[in-house]
Design a protein around this motif. Structure first.
Motif, PDB file in Angstrom:
ATOM      1  N   GLY A 173       0.785  -1.222   0.000  1.00 28.29           N
ATOM      2  CA  GLY A 173       0.000   0.000   0.000  1.00 28.29           C
ATOM      3  C   GLY A 173       0.813   1.266   0.000  1.00 28.29           C
ATOM      4  O   GLY A 173       0.256   2.345  -0.220  1.00 28.29           O
ATOM      5  N   ILE A 174       2.130   1.192   0.244  1.00 29.44           N
ATOM      6  CA  ILE A 174       2.977   2.382   0.229  1.00 29.44           C
ATOM      7  C   ILE A 174       3.133   2.856  -1.207  1.00 29.44           C
ATOM      8  O   ILE A 174       3.352   2.062  -2.132  1.00 29.44           O
ATOM      9  N   THR A 175       2.999   4.148  -1.418  1.00 30.25           N
ATOM     10  CA  THR A 175       3.110   4.727  -2.751  1.00 30.25           C
ATOM     11  C   THR A 175       4.398   5.548  -2.853  1.00 30.25           C
ATOM     12  O   THR A 175       4.930   6.034  -1.847  1.00 30.25           O
ATOM     13  N   PHE A 176       4.859   5.711  -4.094  1.00 32.09           N
ATOM     14  CA  PHE A 176       6.085   6.447  -4.389  1.00 32.09           C
ATOM     15  C   PHE A 176       5.829   7.391  -5.551  1.00 32.09           C
ATOM     16  O   PHE A 176       4.956   7.140  -6.398  1.00 32.09           O
ATOM     17  N   GLY A 177       6.592   8.444  -5.594  1.00 35.24           N
ATOM     18  CA  GLY A 177       6.366   9.467  -6.606  1.00 35.24           C
ATOM     19  C   GLY A 177       6.577   8.983  -8.019  1.00 35.24           C
ATOM     20  O   GLY A 177       5.844   9.373  -8.927  1.00 35.24           O
ATOM     21  N   ASP A 178       7.555   8.118  -8.244  1.00 35.68           N
ATOM     22  CA  ASP A 178       7.814   7.587  -9.579  1.00 35.68           C
ATOM     23  C   ASP A 178       8.583   6.285  -9.428  1.00 35.68           C
ATOM     24  O   ASP A 178       8.896   5.841  -8.316  1.00 35.68           O
ATOM     25  N   GLY A 179       8.878   5.677 -10.573  1.00 33.43           N
ATOM     26  CA  GLY A 179       9.562   4.394 -10.554  1.00 33.43           C
ATOM     27  C   GLY A 179      10.994   4.484 -10.072  1.00 33.43           C
ATOM     28  O   GLY A 179      11.476   3.583  -9.374  1.00 33.43           O
ATOM     29  N   TYR A 201      11.631  -8.770 -12.925  1.00 27.07           N
ATOM     30  CA  TYR A 201      11.164  -7.752 -13.857  1.00 27.07           C
ATOM     31  C   TYR A 201      11.498  -6.393 -13.253  1.00 27.07           C
ATOM     32  O   TYR A 201      11.188  -6.115 -12.096  1.00 27.07           O
ATOM     33  N   SER A 202      12.136  -5.561 -14.028  1.00 24.62           N
ATOM     34  CA  SER A 202      12.418  -4.188 -13.616  1.00 24.62           C
ATOM     35  C   SER A 202      12.221  -3.308 -14.836  1.00 24.62           C
ATOM     36  O   SER A 202      13.161  -2.939 -15.540  1.00 24.62           O
ATOM     37  N   GLU A 203      10.962  -3.013 -15.095  1.00 24.47           N
ATOM     38  CA  GLU A 203      10.580  -2.288 -16.306  1.00 24.47           C
ATOM     39  C   GLU A 203      10.079  -0.908 -15.934  1.00 24.47           C
ATOM     40  O   GLU A 203      10.084  -0.505 -14.763  1.00 24.47           O
ATOM     41  N   SER A 204       9.638  -0.190 -16.944  1.00 21.86           N
ATOM     42  CA  SER A 204       9.174   1.172 -16.717  1.00 21.86           C
ATOM     43  C   SER A 204       7.831   1.219 -16.016  1.00 21.86           C
ATOM     44  O   SER A 204       7.470   2.252 -15.442  1.00 21.86           O
ATOM     45  N   GLY A 205       7.082   0.114 -16.047  1.00 21.92           N
ATOM     46  CA  GLY A 205       5.757   0.129 -15.448  1.00 21.92           C
ATOM     47  C   GLY A 205       5.545  -0.876 -14.339  1.00 21.92           C
ATOM     48  O   GLY A 205       4.517  -0.817 -13.651  1.00 21.92           O
ATOM     49  N   ARG A 206       6.464  -1.789 -14.122  1.00 20.36           N
ATOM     50  CA  ARG A 206       6.287  -2.778 -13.069  1.00 20.36           C
ATOM     51  C   ARG A 206       7.646  -3.251 -12.584  1.00 20.36           C
ATOM     52  O   ARG A 206       8.664  -3.103 -13.264  1.00 20.36           O
ATOM     53  N   TYR A 207       7.602  -3.831 -11.370  1.00 22.05           N
ATOM     54  CA  TYR A 207       8.813  -4.347 -10.739  1.00 22.05           C
ATOM     55  C   TYR A 207       8.429  -5.575  -9.930  1.00 22.05           C
ATOM     56  O   TYR A 207       7.446  -5.557  -9.176  1.00 22.05           O
ATOM     57  N   ARG A 208       9.214  -6.622 -10.097  1.00 19.39           N
ATOM     58  CA  ARG A 208       9.006  -7.839  -9.324  1.00 19.39           C
ATOM     59  C   ARG A 208      10.372  -8.339  -8.880  1.00 19.39           C
ATOM     60  O   ARG A 208      11.244  -8.625  -9.704  1.00 19.39           O
ATOM     61  N   ILE A 220       8.249  -9.387  -3.720  1.00 22.25           N
ATOM     62  CA  ILE A 220       7.624  -8.071  -3.768  1.00 22.25           C
ATOM     63  C   ILE A 220       7.185  -7.787  -5.190  1.00 22.25           C
ATOM     64  O   ILE A 220       7.847  -8.204  -6.170  1.00 22.25           O
ATOM     65  N   HIS A 221       6.026  -7.135  -5.292  1.00 15.92           N
ATOM     66  CA  HIS A 221       5.503  -6.733  -6.599  1.00 15.92           C
ATOM     67  C   HIS A 221       4.968  -5.320  -6.476  1.00 15.92           C
ATOM     68  O   HIS A 221       4.182  -5.000  -5.577  1.00 15.92           O
ATOM     69  N   ALA A 222       5.417  -4.453  -7.367  1.00 15.13           N
ATOM     70  CA  ALA A 222       4.960  -3.068  -7.419  1.00 15.13           C
ATOM     71  C   ALA A 222       4.765  -2.684  -8.870  1.00 15.13           C
ATOM     72  O   ALA A 222       5.434  -3.216  -9.767  1.00 15.13           O
ATOM     73  N   SER A 223       3.845  -1.779  -9.078  1.00 15.67           N
ATOM     74  CA  SER A 223       3.550  -1.361 -10.455  1.00 15.67           C
ATOM     75  C   SER A 223       3.087   0.082 -10.453  1.00 15.67           C
ATOM     76  O   SER A 223       2.818   0.684  -9.406  1.00 15.67           O
ATOM     77  N   GLN A 224       2.970   0.593 -11.640  1.00 12.27           N
ATOM     78  CA  GLN A 224       2.578   1.983 -11.840  1.00 12.27           C
ATOM     79  C   GLN A 224       1.063   2.107 -11.857  1.00 12.27           C
ATOM     80  O   GLN A 224       0.358   1.263 -12.415  1.00 12.27           O
TER      81      GLN A 224
END
Length: 823
Positions: A173-179, A201-208, A220-224
């Protein structure tokens, strides 16, 4: 400024009486305007809308039932999970077909982000205090009251991103300003927790990512998000169950970019911190092992971010010149360049600040120590300087410059700019080393009888490479420090008798002045070494790795700070002579075991007193000197050369009541001269972004680099005379003994795991050095003494060539000492 609010209706405009709509609302009459309003406030996720529901009665007249029945409706959008929609319920007697359905029954909200669900709440409890029997006036007050802004702030808070990147919190649930912020945070989280994380995966829109340790289930999984910028952690099902990886070598999480972000603030305060010191500080703070080259690369990236690229730094030299001439009028800044191919490349630069030049001419002795030191940055050029001394024998910087190498052309250019800045003051003395380029450049520029002295330490260093012996160790330095000619000849003749070739070599290769008995009496300085220039080199040794413009600006800052500090000291001084000078003279006036007698000049007053002082040396050798207090002379010549009373003069002065030592000290040591030296100040300057923009019509490129063999050193080797080691000792890593290396070790080692001894290698034949060792008198056989066919006596040494300058006793008038240079 508060954003505008919007008003909408469900009937055409011609059927509604909109005179009751409060000021500040904009009308929405179509779906296109409504969508435009939503797009306008999409970034802040907050849109206030006043909805009016209309009713048609039996007479086909339109009534504002929202105004009459107290039905304000606020539609709010928020990505906050606790955001809600507040809709005030209408009265029970209103037709249900005219009432807008509740949002909680509406399952589709097309403009809300799918990742953040929009939840509507029942607001009956919030408005339970309202009554249906309220009058129209009360309803109008509710509509006109600006309560929507308060309700919007409570239900539509803006997104608060994670900002503590040094000690980050990684949770779902933590958010960040950009990738980029998220990826930097996850790297810092891994280093702080001593983990190693790999990214599937370490792309412009997602990270795993996952933990690299075996049997550790951390993921961990995060995305835009749909706004195209914000990133959010979606899943992190397991916790870490692995051991620490902070002490392993080559930690994959500590990259050069991570080092750059960590050391950026440190280098902003002190850009001279080396990679070794940064590596130690990072390892102590974060408890991990770092590679030296990773820290070195990160440091260079941080300096490039702070100071800019090295290739582009030379474009600011003209702006620096304009800013110096603007803030410090009268200063001399000269920039030279040459065309190499189709590019104009930087060659050299000279800076002489007006306050430093005027302080030298008004308050310092006319003595300049000139030397250069190598730069330790990307360009391995030379930093040259001319340094003076004030009454306290403190270093006083006059000018400085940078050029490629120590050639005759570069030194001639430097001395020509120095002459342009200071002119030729009476009694000027320039002290240099024995370099080939600087050796002849002084006489080529200063042709008005300027005295050129040579550093005795460099002379002795070169002399020892060719001649050695006890006779030179006993008499070479005493000959240099002798103030009287006959004392010089005593030491010189002893060395000549032992080895005439050595004295002839000094005469042929060191033709400038190196003995005090030939020094002029106008300078009032008896220095036989060039340590004053070495002091300047040590003062700026941590700044030599900077870019050229930054180096010049940093030295200007050092001069500004030094002038300000010493001006504060000068304001507190009182009296005639500087306190440090008087303290030293008072100490020397005590404990003298001399005999003295008085006399006077024929027909003179009592003040014109003569004195005779005599005594014996430590070797029980008798001596006698005469002192003239009126002319301030002594036959030992120390008073004339230094400007300070010698011990013989102090003996006469202190033996007469009413005579003060400070009345016989030269004015160069006075408080008034010291205040004049630091009377003017170096003005401060802004940063390079605010400097005047100068367009020379071309781009100035850096000089062509010349790579040296091996890794460049930042500090030179010190000789044994300066406190360095005479010979380096090597320690064997196999047997831990001195004198040899492991690959040539033949010693027996009591260790079964030690490598076998290396076979002995044949010794390499080395050519013998051409060094003449002169034996002492006790070891010399009478028939082996050299024959003097053409005796090279010390008198021939005094008969110097006409081209060699000796003393500057004639004042020389020159034009304006300060003129501006051109590109």
């Amino acid at each position: 400024m508060e954003p505008p609010r919007f008003f909408t209706e469900i009937f055409p405009e011609e059927h509604a009486d909109l005179s009751w709509v409060p000021d500040g609302y904009e009308e929405i009459t179509s779906d296109q305007k409504f969508l435009h309003a939503i797009d306008m406030y999409w970034e802040i996720r907050r849109l206030s809308v006043q909805v009016c529901v209309m009713k048609i009665n039996e007479s086909d007249s339109v009534h504002d039932i929202g105004r009459q029945e107290n039905m304000p409706c606020v539609l709010q959008g928020s990505v906050d999970p606790i955001a809600n929609q507040i809709i005030e319920q209408p009265a029970h007697d209103i037709a249900s077909s005219l009432v807008e359905p509740l949002v909680e029954n509406n399952t589709e909200v097309p403009w809300v982000d799918d990742d953040v669900e929009y939840v509507g709440l029942d607001d009956e409890d919030l408005v339970s205090g309202s009554s249906d029997s309220e009058s129209d006036g009360d309803v109008e007050f509710v509509c006109m009251e600006d309560e929507l802004a308060v309700e919007d702030a409570c239900g539509s808070e803006s997104i608060v991103h994670a900002t503590d990147l040094e000690n980050p919190t990684i949770e779902v649930g933590i958010t960040f300003g950009d990738g980029d912020t998220f990826k930097k945070t996850i790297r810092q989280y891994a280093i702080k927790g001593e983990y190693e994380i790999a990214a599937a995966y370490s792309e412009s829109g997602r990270y795993r990512g996952y933990c690299k340790a075996e049997r550790c289930q951390w993921r961990i999984h995060a995305s835009q998000l749909q706004d195209g910028r914000t990133w959010k952690i979606k899943k992190m099902p397991h916790a870490h169950t692995c051991q620490s990886t902070g002490k392993v070598e080559k930690n994959c999480m500590a990259s050069n970019h991570w080092v750059r972000d960590r050391v950026l603030d440190w280098l902003a305060k002190d850009p001279t911190i080396g990679a070794k010191a940064l590596k130690k500080r990072l390892e102590e703070q974060y408890h991990l092992q770092l590679s030296y080259w990773v820290v070195w690369d990160g440091r260079n990236m941080a300096l490039e971010q702070l100071k800019g690229k090295w290739d582009d730094s030379f474009e600011h030299v003209f702006s620096f010149k304009a800013e110096v001439e603007k803030t410090n009028p009268g200063s001399l800044v000269d920039i030279e360049f040459e065309q190499v191919g189709k590019k104009m490349r930087f060659t050299r630069m000279f800076v002489a600040l007006k306050a430093c030049v005027d302080g030298f001419l008004d308050g310092c002795r006319p003595f300049l120590g000139v030397d250069s030191t190598h730069l330790t940055g990307k360009w391995k050029g030379q930093l040259a300087s001319a340094t003076a001394i004030d009454g306290n024998n403190w270093m006083f910087p006059v000018c400085y410059a940078v050029f490629g190498s120590e050639t005759t052309e570069n030194w001639s250019w430097f001395f020509s700019r120095l002459h342009q800045a200071i002119g030729s003051p009476p009694g000027l003395v320039i002290s240099t080393d024995a370099g080939k380029g600087i050796y002849s450049a002084v006489t080529q520029v200063f042709k008005n009888g300027v005295e050129h002295r040579e550093c005795m330490r460099h002379l002795v260093a070169n002399f020892k490479k060719r001649f050695r012996g006890e006779v030179f160790e006993k008499h070479l330095w005493p000959a240099c420090r002798a103030y009287q000619r006959h004392r010089f000849e005593e030491h010189y003749n002893l060395m000549y008798e032992a080895c005439p070739e050595a004295m002839k070599w000094i005469h042929d290769n060191h033709k400038h002045l190196w003995t005090r008995h030939l020094f002029c009496e106008a300078c009032k300085c008896d220095y036989v070494t060039n340590n004053i220039a070495e002091t300047f080199n040590s003062w700026v040794r941590h700044e030599k790795s900077l870019h050229v413009v930054d180096l010049m600006d940093r030295i200007r800052q050092l001069c500004m700070e030094k002038m300000f500090l010493r001006r504060k000291i000068a304001r507190k001084l009182e009296g005639k002579i500087l306190p440090n000078v008087m303290k030293d003279l008072n100490e020397r006036s005590r404990g003298m075991k001399y005999m003295w007698r008085y006399s006077h000049k024929d027909g003179s007053e009592d003040a014109e007193m003569l004195g005779e002082v005599e005594g014996v040396t430590r070797d029980l050798v008798h001596w006698r000197h005469t002192v003239d207090l009126q002319q301030r002379t002594c036959t030992c010549r120390r008073w004339q050369v230094t400007g300070l009373p010698c011990t013989h003069a102090l003996c006469i002065i202190t033996s007469i009541r009413g005579y003060n030592i400070e009345d016989y000290v030269h004015e160069y040591y006075s408080v008034a001269k010291f205040k004049k030296a630091y009377g003017k100040s170096v003005k401060p300057m802004t940063d390079r972004k605010q400097w005047p923009q100068v367009n020379p019509g071309f781009k100035l490129w850096p000089p062509i680099l010349k790579r040296t063999a091996g890794r460049p050193r930042e500090r030179r080797y010190k000789s044994a005379a300066e406190g360095g080691t005479q010979k380096r000792t090597t320690r064997c890593k196999r047997c831990n003994q001195l004198g040899h290396m492991a690959k040539t070790c033949n010693e027996y080692v009591y260790d079964s795991d030690a490598p076998p001894p290396a076979p002995p290698k044949p010794k390499r034949k080395r050519g013998k050095k051409n060094v003449i060792v002169v034996p002492s008198k006790a070891d010399v056989v009478p028939h082996e003494q050299p024959s003097f066919v053409e005796p090279f006596m010390s008198r021939r040494l005094l008969e110097l060539e006409p081209a060699t300058p000796t003393r500057a006793i004639t004042p020389v008038q020159t034009p304006s000492p300060m003129t501006r240079g051109v590109w």
